[in-house]
Design a protein around this motif. Structure first.
Motif, mmCIF file in Angstrom:
data_model
loop_
_atom_site.group_PDB
_atom_site.id
_atom_site.type_symbol
_atom_site.label_atom_id
_atom_site.label_comp_id
_atom_site.label_asym_id
_atom_site.label_seq_id
_atom_site.Cartn_x
_atom_site.Cartn_y
_atom_site.Cartn_z
ATOM 1 N N PHE A 111 0.830 -1.202 0.000
ATOM 2 C CA PHE A 111 0.000 0.000 0.000
ATOM 3 C C PHE A 111 0.864 1.252 0.000
ATOM 4 C CE2 PHE A 111 -2.749 -3.224 1.849
ATOM 5 C CZ PHE A 111 -3.970 -2.965 1.249
ATOM 6 N N GLY A 112 0.459 2.213 -0.804
ATOM 7 C CA GLY A 112 1.040 3.541 -0.760
ATOM 8 C C GLY A 112 0.057 4.496 -0.121
ATOM 9 N N GLY A 113 0.069 5.732 -0.569
ATOM 10 C CA GLY A 113 -0.891 6.719 -0.078
ATOM 11 C C GLY A 113 -2.137 6.719 -0.935
ATOM 12 N N LEU A 114 -2.973 7.738 -0.773
ATOM 13 C CA LEU A 114 -4.128 7.892 -1.649
ATOM 14 C C LEU A 114 -3.637 8.279 -3.036
ATOM 15 C CD1 LEU A 114 -6.623 9.727 0.726
ATOM 16 C CD2 LEU A 114 -6.392 7.286 0.281
ATOM 17 N N PHE A 115 -4.390 7.913 -4.068
ATOM 18 C CA PHE A 115 -3.878 8.055 -5.427
ATOM 19 C C PHE A 115 -3.631 9.507 -5.808
ATOM 20 C CE2 PHE A 115 -8.394 8.619 -6.443
ATOM 21 C CZ PHE A 115 -8.368 9.553 -7.466
ATOM 22 N N GLN A 116 -4.244 10.450 -5.091
ATOM 23 C CA GLN A 116 -4.018 11.854 -5.404
ATOM 24 C C GLN A 116 -2.689 12.368 -4.863
ATOM 25 O OE1 GLN A 116 -6.578 10.624 -3.708
ATOM 26 N NE2 GLN A 116 -8.496 11.122 -4.739
ATOM 27 N N ALA A 117 -2.021 11.587 -3.986
ATOM 28 C CA ALA A 117 -0.788 12.048 -3.345
ATOM 29 C C ALA A 117 0.396 11.860 -4.289
ATOM 30 C CB ALA A 117 -0.549 11.283 -2.044
ATOM 31 N N PRO A 118 1.218 12.897 -4.511
ATOM 32 C CA PRO A 118 2.316 12.795 -5.476
ATOM 33 C C PRO A 118 3.417 11.824 -5.074
ATOM 34 C CG PRO A 118 2.414 14.872 -4.289
ATOM 35 C CD PRO A 118 1.094 14.242 -3.941
ATOM 36 N N SER A 119 3.636 11.624 -3.774
ATOM 37 C CA SER A 119 4.700 10.712 -3.327
ATOM 38 C C SER A 119 4.093 9.468 -2.692
ATOM 39 C CB SER A 119 5.619 11.419 -2.328
ATOM 40 O OG SER A 119 4.874 11.884 -1.211
ATOM 41 N N ALA A 120 3.050 8.952 -3.336
ATOM 42 C CA ALA A 120 2.222 7.916 -2.723
ATOM 43 C C ALA A 120 2.972 6.624 -2.425
ATOM 44 C CB ALA A 120 1.027 7.609 -3.620
ATOM 45 N N LEU A 121 3.983 6.274 -3.228
ATOM 46 C CA LEU A 121 4.660 4.996 -3.046
ATOM 47 C C LEU A 121 6.091 5.161 -2.537
ATOM 48 C CD1 LEU A 121 3.429 2.910 -6.090
ATOM 49 C CD2 LEU A 121 2.877 2.566 -3.691
ATOM 50 N N ALA A 122 6.355 6.278 -1.878
ATOM 51 C CA ALA A 122 7.703 6.506 -1.370
ATOM 52 C C ALA A 122 8.109 5.430 -0.366
ATOM 53 C CB ALA A 122 7.787 7.894 -0.729
ATOM 54 N N GLU A 123 7.214 5.055 0.529
ATOM 55 C CA GLU A 123 7.480 4.034 1.538
ATOM 56 C C GLU A 123 6.283 3.099 1.619
ATOM 57 O OE1 GLU A 123 8.536 5.771 5.256
ATOM 58 O OE2 GLU A 123 10.151 6.998 4.422
ATOM 59 N N PRO A 124 6.174 2.139 0.697
ATOM 60 C CA PRO A 124 4.997 1.260 0.699
ATOM 61 C C PRO A 124 4.942 0.374 1.929
ATOM 62 C CG PRO A 124 6.638 0.488 -0.869
ATOM 63 C CD PRO A 124 7.106 1.826 -0.401
ATOM 64 N N LEU A 125 3.723 0.109 2.369
ATOM 65 C CA LEU A 125 3.462 -0.786 3.494
ATOM 66 C C LEU A 125 3.098 -2.153 2.940
ATOM 67 C CD1 LEU A 125 2.667 -1.355 6.529
ATOM 68 C CD2 LEU A 125 0.365 -0.599 5.871
ATOM 69 N N GLU A 126 3.761 -3.211 3.399
ATOM 70 C CA GLU A 126 3.467 -4.561 2.924
ATOM 71 C C GLU A 126 2.622 -5.318 3.947
ATOM 72 O OE1 GLU A 126 6.448 -6.984 1.262
ATOM 73 O OE2 GLU A 126 7.063 -5.479 -0.219
ATOM 74 N N VAL A 127 1.642 -6.061 3.451
ATOM 75 C CA VAL A 127 0.723 -6.825 4.294
ATOM 76 C C VAL A 127 0.660 -8.251 3.762
ATOM 77 C CG1 VAL A 127 -1.622 -6.992 5.198
ATOM 78 C CG2 VAL A 127 -0.633 -4.737 4.721
ATOM 79 N N GLU A 128 1.011 -9.217 4.579
ATOM 80 C CA GLU A 128 0.972 -10.618 4.167
ATOM 81 C C GLU A 128 -0.465 -11.135 4.193
ATOM 82 O OE1 GLU A 128 3.458 -12.365 3.026
ATOM 83 O OE2 GLU A 128 4.996 -10.840 3.418
ATOM 84 N N HIS A 129 -0.780 -12.005 3.239
ATOM 85 C CA HIS A 129 -2.096 -12.638 3.198
ATOM 86 C C HIS A 129 -2.198 -13.725 4.274
ATOM 87 C CE1 HIS A 129 -3.301 -10.774 -0.602
ATOM 88 N NE2 HIS A 129 -2.070 -10.990 -1.010
ATOM 89 N N MET A 130 -3.360 -13.822 4.895
ATOM 90 C CA MET A 130 -3.649 -14.883 5.858
ATOM 91 C C MET A 130 -4.990 -15.488 5.471
ATOM 92 S SD MET A 130 -2.416 -12.888 9.332
ATOM 93 C CE MET A 130 -2.535 -14.361 10.349
#
Length: 338
Positions: free
Chosen positions: A246-265
């Protein structure tokens, strides 16, 4: 849906956006955009128009073709697990999910109390996770999906990004499974978690199952959903890799600067805003099947299309369409964009 209110399916004109470009191909602003993206010569422009015309026709046929597949499946397909086509039972749902729903419908329920009953993946991004289905139900649903995949029935694929999977409304699982899941169980939760995104006014959805496997789709590029909210439930099977990011909201210019990873369960669902940029990392081994439900509130999208961020220009469509209505329900504040 609200009592006494007829749902009239519509799609925003931007969903058929190629038509708009074709109608306005002599406008200076469109020409400037096209030139900036490499469309320079008359030959380039004619090629682009041809591609747009094909896309317009493809989108025009989506509804009729889907309806035809659904009718044929309803008349000729023999399910492996016919019990799935009956109304959703509490026994299919995880005890934690039932407890969270029961709390959310109780007098005095509030956000703070609900957050104690689920996992907050990211407070900043407002991403949450909790068990949704029991393991036996996930297994039964997978058996049915695989049985359908192996049949000779026609199959519509979820979207232009996923080449493998099943549209649940065509298979006949919208009414018995997804609609009660949305109306009875999800809406009480989303009303508390996302009141500013139409969480208390969900009146339609688009539900599909996606499949990832070696030699087929292995990953999913960064995107945002045509939905106010999204539920993503891992159904199985055995796999490695494929984490959501996950990044930020799509309107944010630096949305994927620090993506958050979530493992599937397996059996657990991740809830997030549709406008949250996200994708899936490459699958390592095995097969991964996920149920994705795009949750829509016409009270929000009637005012602002989530795809073009403008007042929707509506075109008649089949079924739930894209979740718009010409009739104006009680409106709510549009989800904050920052």
């Amino acid at each position: 849906m609200w009592a006494g209110r007829t749902f009239v399916p519509e799609v925003c004109g931007c969903a058929r956006g190629a038509q708009r470009v074709l109608r306005c191909d002599n406008r200076n602003d469109n020409l400037s955009i096209l030139r900036s993206r490499g469309c320079i010569s008359p030959k380039d422009f004619q090629q682009l128009l041809g591609e747009l015309e094909q896309e317009v026709e493809r989108r025009r046929l989506l509804g009729p073709e889907s309806a035809a597949r659904k009718a044929l499946i309803a008349s000729s397909y023999h399910p492996a697990r016919p019990e799935l086509y009956k109304s959703l039972q509490d026994a299919a749902l995880a005890p934690e999910f039932l407890a969270a729903t029961e709390y959310s419908t109780s007098p005095g329920a509030g956000l703070e109390g609900l957050l104690q009953r689920l996992e907050t993946v990211s407070e900043e991004k407002r991403i949450y996770r909790l068990p949704v289905f029991t393991a036996p139900f996930c297994q039964a649903l997978l058996e049915e999906l695989e049985h359908f995949e192996q049949s000779d029935m026609p199959k519509g694929r979820p979207n232009t990004m996923n080449n493998y999977g099943v549209l649940l409304h065509e298979l006949g699982l919208d009414e018995p499974l997804v609609t009660p899941l949305r109306e009875r169980f999800l809406q009480p939760l989303t009303a508390l978690l996302y009141p500013d995104c139409g969480g208390g006014w969900l009146d339609s959805h688009r539900a599909f199952v996606v499949k990832y496997a070696l030699g087929q789709d292995r990953e999913l590029g960064c995107h945002y959903d045509n939905a106010e909210l999204t539920l993503n439930v891992a159904l199985g099977k055995t796999f490695t890799g494929g984490a959501l990011y996950f990044g930020g909201l799509f309107q944010a210019p630096s949305a994927l600067a620090e993506p958050l990873e979530v493992e599937h369960m397996v059996g657990q669902g991740v809830l997030h805003r549709g406008s949250q940029l996200h994708g899936a990392r490459p699958l390592g081994t095995g097969e991964r099947w996920n149920l994705v439900v795009w949750l829509r509130a016409s009270a929000v999208r009637n005012r602002l299309c989530p795809m073009c961020c403008r007042k929707p220009d509506l075109v008649d469509d089949e079924g739930f369409g894209d979740g718009f209505t010409r009739e104006e329900p009680t409106t709510v504040d549009v989800c904050a964009l920052t």
